[in-house]
Motif scaffolding. Sequence first.
Motif, short mmCIF file in Angstrom:
data_model
loop_
_atom_site.label_atom_id
_atom_site.label_comp_id
_atom_site.label_asym_id
_atom_site.label_seq_id
_atom_site.Cartn_x
_atom_site.Cartn_y
_atom_site.Cartn_z
N LYS A 52 -40.41 -10.10 13.05
CA LYS A 52 -41.24 -8.90 12.94
C LYS A 52 -41.62 -8.38 14.33
CE LYS A 52 -44.03 -6.59 9.99
NZ LYS A 52 -43.61 -5.89 8.81
N ALA A 53 -41.99 -9.29 15.23
CA ALA A 53 -42.36 -8.88 16.59
C ALA A 53 -41.15 -8.36 17.35
CB ALA A 53 -42.98 -10.05 17.33
N ALA A 54 -39.99 -8.95 17.13
CA ALA A 54 -38.78 -8.52 17.83
C ALA A 54 -38.34 -7.13 17.38
CB ALA A 54 -37.65 -9.52 17.62
N ALA A 61 -49.66 -13.02 20.22
CA ALA A 61 -50.78 -13.71 20.85
C ALA A 61 -51.41 -14.63 19.81
CB ALA A 61 -51.81 -12.71 21.37
N ILE A 62 -51.51 -15.90 20.16
CA ILE A 62 -52.16 -16.86 19.26
C ILE A 62 -53.22 -17.62 20.04
CG2 ILE A 62 -50.14 -17.16 17.77
CD1 ILE A 62 -49.68 -19.87 19.16
N LYS A 100 -38.62 -20.00 19.37
CA LYS A 100 -38.07 -18.81 18.71
C LYS A 100 -38.39 -17.55 19.49
CE LYS A 100 -37.98 -20.95 14.24
NZ LYS A 100 -38.47 -21.03 12.91
N CYS A 101 -39.53 -17.53 20.15
CA CYS A 101 -39.86 -16.38 21.00
C CYS A 101 -38.89 -16.30 22.18
CB CYS A 101 -41.30 -16.48 21.50
SG CYS A 101 -42.52 -16.05 20.26
N VAL A 102 -38.54 -17.43 22.75
CA VAL A 102 -37.57 -17.45 23.85
C VAL A 102 -36.21 -16.97 23.36
CG1 VAL A 102 -36.31 -18.97 25.42
CG2 VAL A 102 -38.78 -19.22 25.16
N VAL A 106 -39.19 -12.46 22.78
CA VAL A 106 -40.54 -12.00 22.46
C VAL A 106 -41.51 -12.76 23.35
CG1 VAL A 106 -42.30 -11.87 20.65
CG2 VAL A 106 -39.91 -11.47 20.09
N LYS A 107 -42.50 -12.05 23.89
CA LYS A 107 -43.48 -12.69 24.77
C LYS A 107 -44.55 -13.38 23.92
CE LYS A 107 -46.46 -11.79 28.68
NZ LYS A 107 -47.03 -10.78 29.56
N LEU A 108 -44.82 -14.64 24.23
CA LEU A 108 -45.85 -15.42 23.53
C LEU A 108 -47.04 -15.60 24.46
CD1 LEU A 108 -46.70 -17.12 21.05
CD2 LEU A 108 -45.67 -19.08 22.18
#
Length: 131
Positions: A52-54, A61-62, A100-102, A106-108
Amino acid sequence: MLKSEQSYKEKHLKALLCSRRRCRQLQQRLSGKERRFQKHINHEITTYLVKKAATNKNSIAIEDLTNIRQRTNQQPRSKKERRLSNSWAFYQFRMFLAYKCVLHGVKLILVNRCIYKPYLPQMFAYSSDKR
């Protein structure tokens, strides 16, 4: 009578061994069931969030979940709530999300709870004209 008593003991011993074997097989089958369930759920949630973020070109942000058990166990809660929160794999969730962000670019962002706590009501407050 002596012969029938001995045959009874042999049958009893054989049945006992079989039931022990069945119990061990059942224990072995169920041993990792909760761990596998948590892994599956963490995998599904993180996959959905990252995809969804991609697609929306957003960052994720968590809250930094380090020491979450110590923070949440200070409050009085029911036994069921304590069991649910203390048995969940927060670190595994964070690691799944990180890799998965890498993969998807996607920036975490890990947010420290103490720094942003006073600003939370303003961050999530919406005015009626924006709706």
